[in-house]
Write an enzyme that holds these catalytic residues in place. Structure first.
Site, PDB file in Angstrom:
ATOM      1  N   HIS A 167      82.734  36.473  30.233  1.00 58.35           N
ATOM      2  CA  HIS A 167      81.847  35.293  30.183  1.00 58.35           C
ATOM      3  C   HIS A 167      80.772  35.454  29.119  1.00 58.35           C
ATOM      4  CE1 HIS A 167      83.486  34.268  34.221  1.00 58.35           C
ATOM      5  NE2 HIS A 167      83.386  35.566  34.414  1.00 58.35           N
ATOM      6  N   SER A 288      75.177  31.322   0.551  1.00 62.77           N
ATOM      7  CA  SER A 288      74.721  29.941   0.667  1.00 62.77           C
ATOM      8  C   SER A 288      74.146  29.495  -0.664  1.00 62.77           C
ATOM      9  CB  SER A 288      73.650  29.852   1.758  1.00 62.77           C
ATOM     10  OG  SER A 288      72.832  28.721   1.543  1.00 62.77           O
ATOM     11  N   LYS A 294      71.735  34.509   2.925  1.00 65.05           N
ATOM     12  CA  LYS A 294      72.923  34.310   3.762  1.00 65.05           C
ATOM     13  C   LYS A 294      74.148  35.090   3.301  1.00 65.05           C
ATOM     14  CE  LYS A 294      73.493  31.885   6.873  1.00 65.05           C
ATOM     15  NZ  LYS A 294      73.675  30.439   6.942  1.00 65.05           N
ATOM     16  N   GLU A 301      85.969  32.175   9.719  1.00 61.31           N
ATOM     17  CA  GLU A 301      85.812  30.764  10.118  1.00 61.31           C
ATOM     18  C   GLU A 301      86.995  29.932   9.637  1.00 61.31           C
ATOM     19  OE1 GLU A 301      81.319  29.508   9.921  1.00 61.31           O
ATOM     20  OE2 GLU A 301      81.777  30.949   8.347  1.00 61.31           O
TER      21      GLU A 301
END
Ligand code: ARG
Length: 501
Positions: A167, A288, A294, A301
């Site tokens: 969880h 970025s 970043k 992804e």
């Protein structure tokens, strides 16, 4: 061949005889499949050669005719191997039309003889089955490499603990290697599914005709053997309309995508500042345009994102199939583009995942710190009481009370005094608090399949053995295939069709 043998003239079509007028231009473009089924050309040529030999056996082609036909087919194959761009100029309707036009261009009327007793319906099913068999073997090989890389990380980081979660909540300490092996298990099931899809494709439809069978007494078993199939399809009507092998393959691809996507999700989370379990390799991250600090996990992804189209391909073909009457229907032409694209995407996703896993560094300090949080030993505490004869539910309850007391005193529960815990249960002895640590919590899970070091070592050895066996069986299968030029040509063709031309 000097120039393109095909044209749009009606008399060059495979089916022009009973038509008075030319097809509508837009419809003509709409129904063509050469832009994508040209990828099947190496298989089509292999099937054509086998068919020519079979036609000789039943007296339709003479020895000389077979010789000339095969020579012409081989000329196409070698041109394909040299440079597949010669296909670009063709106006063929589909890959079957392309070969027939090329043969006629080369051999004159003899070129028309090869299609005796056969149909594009069985040809396309046969070509596509051969494609799926090769595609499955090549992905199996890629997964083998991927699993080897994951195992290398499991070996290199052996002994490093991490906080196992359920969880998304810290649960119990485990070894990082155990976590990595969980992914290896999932991908080894994909190898089995690919195998199943290849076996499902491994039946030769040739001799099924358009739907009813062959009236020249063609040697179906001989053709199947010639092409490397281990059996023939059982029913001609089913053979031309069956695409279960393609669905099985897309299901196997969907499984790989799902597993890659779950692995990606783990790494995206682990790369976040909150976790910082992994250090993203520069090679597989991007920055970025706005925020200089970043470093984003785009490789993972995109792998997670591309899973959508793989599942879409499976659902698309299932939907195409669901309303089809028995036997061949033109709807079946819709089976190829999505499957080719899904195969290419999975191959790319596996390649990127392999590189990203190989270059990822694990942050040992963060992993160990999270695994050493005393809340993760709560179950060990309950087990301690069970060893002293208490029913587990009561033990669970007592440890709950201990944790509550620690919360009240605002300190980790392992730092409570012996008196504090003995007030809650007299079963706690001096050894209790000192015996709670991450190493011990892991070491107690010594069952097969558990996270104790010895169990994980055994699991690594067993997986390594499985991978070695798979590797050598793939090698010998590929060696058997090396006689067929279909594979290498297919690899070259892929580059063209990938762009959707
Ligand atoms: N291009 C067709 C396909 O991919 C080949 C078979 C065509 N057969 C026919 N009867 N029109 O399914």
């Amino acid at each position: 061949m000097t120039d393109s043998p095909t044209s749009n003239r009606k008399d060059d079509r495979l089916w022009g005889g009973r038509f008075e007028r030319e097809p509508d231009k837009a419809f003509d473009a709409f129904q063509r499949s050469f832009s994508f089924d040209r990828r099947l050309l190496p298989y089509e040529l292999a099937v054509d050669r086998a068919w020519a030999r079979a036609l000789q056996k039943v007296g339709i082609l003479t020895e000389v005719e077979v010789h000339d036909t095969i020579k012409a087919l081989e000329a196409i194959a070698s041109e394909l191997d040299d440079d597949p761009t010669f296909l670009d100029g063709s106006t063929a309707e589909d890959v079957h039309h392309f070969v027939e036009s090329a043969l006629v261009h080369d051999l004159g009327a003899l070129g028309w003889k090869l299609h005796t007793g056969r149909s594009r319906n069985e040809l396309v099913a046969t070509d596509f089955r051969l494609f799926v068999m090769d595609a499955a073997a090549s992905l199996q090989q890629q997964i083998t490499k991927f699993l080897t890389v994951i195992l290398e990380q499991a070996n290199a980081n052996f002994g490093l603990p991490m906080a196992g979660m359920t969880h998304m909540q810290h649960a119990q300490p485990i070894l990082l290697s155990h976590f990595l092996l969980a992914h290896v298990e999932a991908f080894s099931r994909d190898v089995t599914r690919l195998q199943h899809a290849a076996e499902s494709a491994d039946a030769c439809p040739m001799g099924s005709g358009a739907l009813a069978g062959n009236s020249f007494g063609i040697d179906r078993e001989g053709i199947a053997r010639d092409l490397g199939f281990s059996r023939i399809t059982a029913n001609s009507l089913d053979a031309v309309g069956d695409r279960d092998f393609a669905l099985d393959y897309l299901f196997a691809l969907s499984g790989i995508a799902t597993h890659l996507s779950r692995l990606a999700e783990d790494f995206v989370i682990f790369a976040s500042q909150e976790f910082a379990y992994v250090i993203l390799p520069d090679e597989y991250a991007t920055g970025s345009s706005l925020m200089p600090q970043k470093k984003n996990p785009d490789s993972w992804e995109l792998i997670r994102g591309k899973t959508g189209r793989i599942h879409g391909a499976l659902l698309g073909l299932l939907t195409t199939m669901k309303g089809l009457p028995t036997s061949y229907q033109r709807d079946l032409q819709e089976d190829k583009e999505a499957l080719f694209a899904a195969h290419d995407q999975i191959a790319a996703m596996l390649a990127i995942a392999t590189g990203a896993v190989a270059t990822t560094k694990f942050n040992g300090d963060r992993l160990r710190a999270a695994a050493s949080n005393p809340v993760l030993f709560a179950t060990e505490g309950a087990d301690y009481l069970v060893h002293r004869g208490l029913p587990f539910r009561q033990a669970h309850d007592i440890i709950g009370k201990v944790l509550r007391e620690a919360e009240r005193q605002n300190k980790p529960w392992t730092q409570l005094s012996l008196e504090d815990v003995q007030k809650i249960s007299p079963l706690f002895e001096k050894d209790f608090l000192s015996g709670l640590n991450v190493e011990k919590a892991i070491a107690t899970k010594s069952v097969p399949g558990g996270t104790a070091a010895d169990s994980v070592k055994l699991a690594i050895a067993a997986l390594q053995e499985r991978i070695n066996m798979l590797h050598s069986s793939l090698q010998s299968r590929l060696q058997v295939k090396s006689g067929s030029e279909a594979q290498t040509s297919e690899a070259k063709l892929k580059v063209k069709t990938q762009t959707g031309e």
